[in-house]
Motif scaffolding. Sequence first.
Motif, PDB file in Angstrom:
ATOM      1  N   GLU A  28     -64.372 -22.870  18.377  1.00  0.00           N
ATOM      2  CA  GLU A  28     -64.264 -23.858  19.463  1.00  0.00           C
ATOM      3  C   GLU A  28     -64.072 -25.261  18.898  1.00  0.00           C
ATOM      4  O   GLU A  28     -63.249 -26.034  19.397  1.00  0.00           O
TER       5      GLU A  28
ATOM      6  N   GLU B 162     -60.599 -25.573  17.493  1.00  0.00           N
ATOM      7  CA  GLU B 162     -59.647 -25.715  18.594  1.00  0.00           C
ATOM      8  C   GLU B 162     -59.683 -27.132  19.162  1.00  0.00           C
ATOM      9  O   GLU B 162     -58.645 -27.731  19.432  1.00  0.00           O
TER      10      GLU B 162
ATOM     11  N   ARG C  53     -56.685 -29.788  19.227  1.00  0.00           N
ATOM     12  CA  ARG C  53     -56.279 -30.401  20.501  1.00  0.00           C
ATOM     13  C   ARG C  53     -56.265 -31.921  20.386  1.00  0.00           C
ATOM     14  O   ARG C  53     -55.329 -32.586  20.831  1.00  0.00           O
TER      15      ARG C  53
END
Length: 183
Positions: free
Chosen positions: A45, A48, A52
Motif C-alpha cells: 500500500e 502504491e 501515485r
Amino acid sequence: MATEKYSAGRLGSTALTLLLTAASVTLAARQRRLEEARLHERRLELEELAIRRKTLAHQQRMQWELLARAIDDPSLAAVIDTYDKNIPAEKRRQFFYANAWYVHLYHLYKAGILDREELYRHLREFFQSPLFREYWEASKKQRASLNESSDEARIGQMVDNLVIDLDDADTDEWWVAGTPPTD
C-alpha cells in the motif's frame, strides 16, 4: 498395576503437554505468518501510494510546462483556449496562470499534502484577487462538464460555495469568512 497406571498417567500427561506445545507453536507460527502478511500488504500500500504521488508530481510538472508554453506563446495558447474570445488575450494569459495555481493547489490536495481544510484556506486567500475571481467565473463552463461525483467537481462546488461565502461576509476579515470543510 499401580506402576502401569502411573506410567500411563505420565505418558498421557506428557502427550498432553506435547500436544499443547505443538498447538502453541502452530498458533504462534500462524500468527507470525498473518502479521507478516499484514506487513507485506501495508508495504505494498505504501509503495502504491509513493508511486501515485510520484505520478501526480510528474503530471503536475508536465501540466505546468504545457501551461507555461501556452502563457509564453499565444499561438500555442490557442490550442487550449476555451475562454470567451471577447476576453482580451492578456487577460486570457492571466487566466492560464490562475488556472496553473488552482491546479497546483488541487494536486497538492490530491497528493495528500493538503487536506480539504488547508486547500480551502489557501483558496480563500487566492480569491481575494479580483483576477482570480474573474478566472473562476470565466471557467464555469469548463467545470460544468465534470462528472458531478468526481473529486474535482466536489472541490469545484466547495470553491463555488467559498466565493458565495466571501461575497456574503459581513466583515473585511476575509480569513475568517466561510466555514472550512472538515475531513
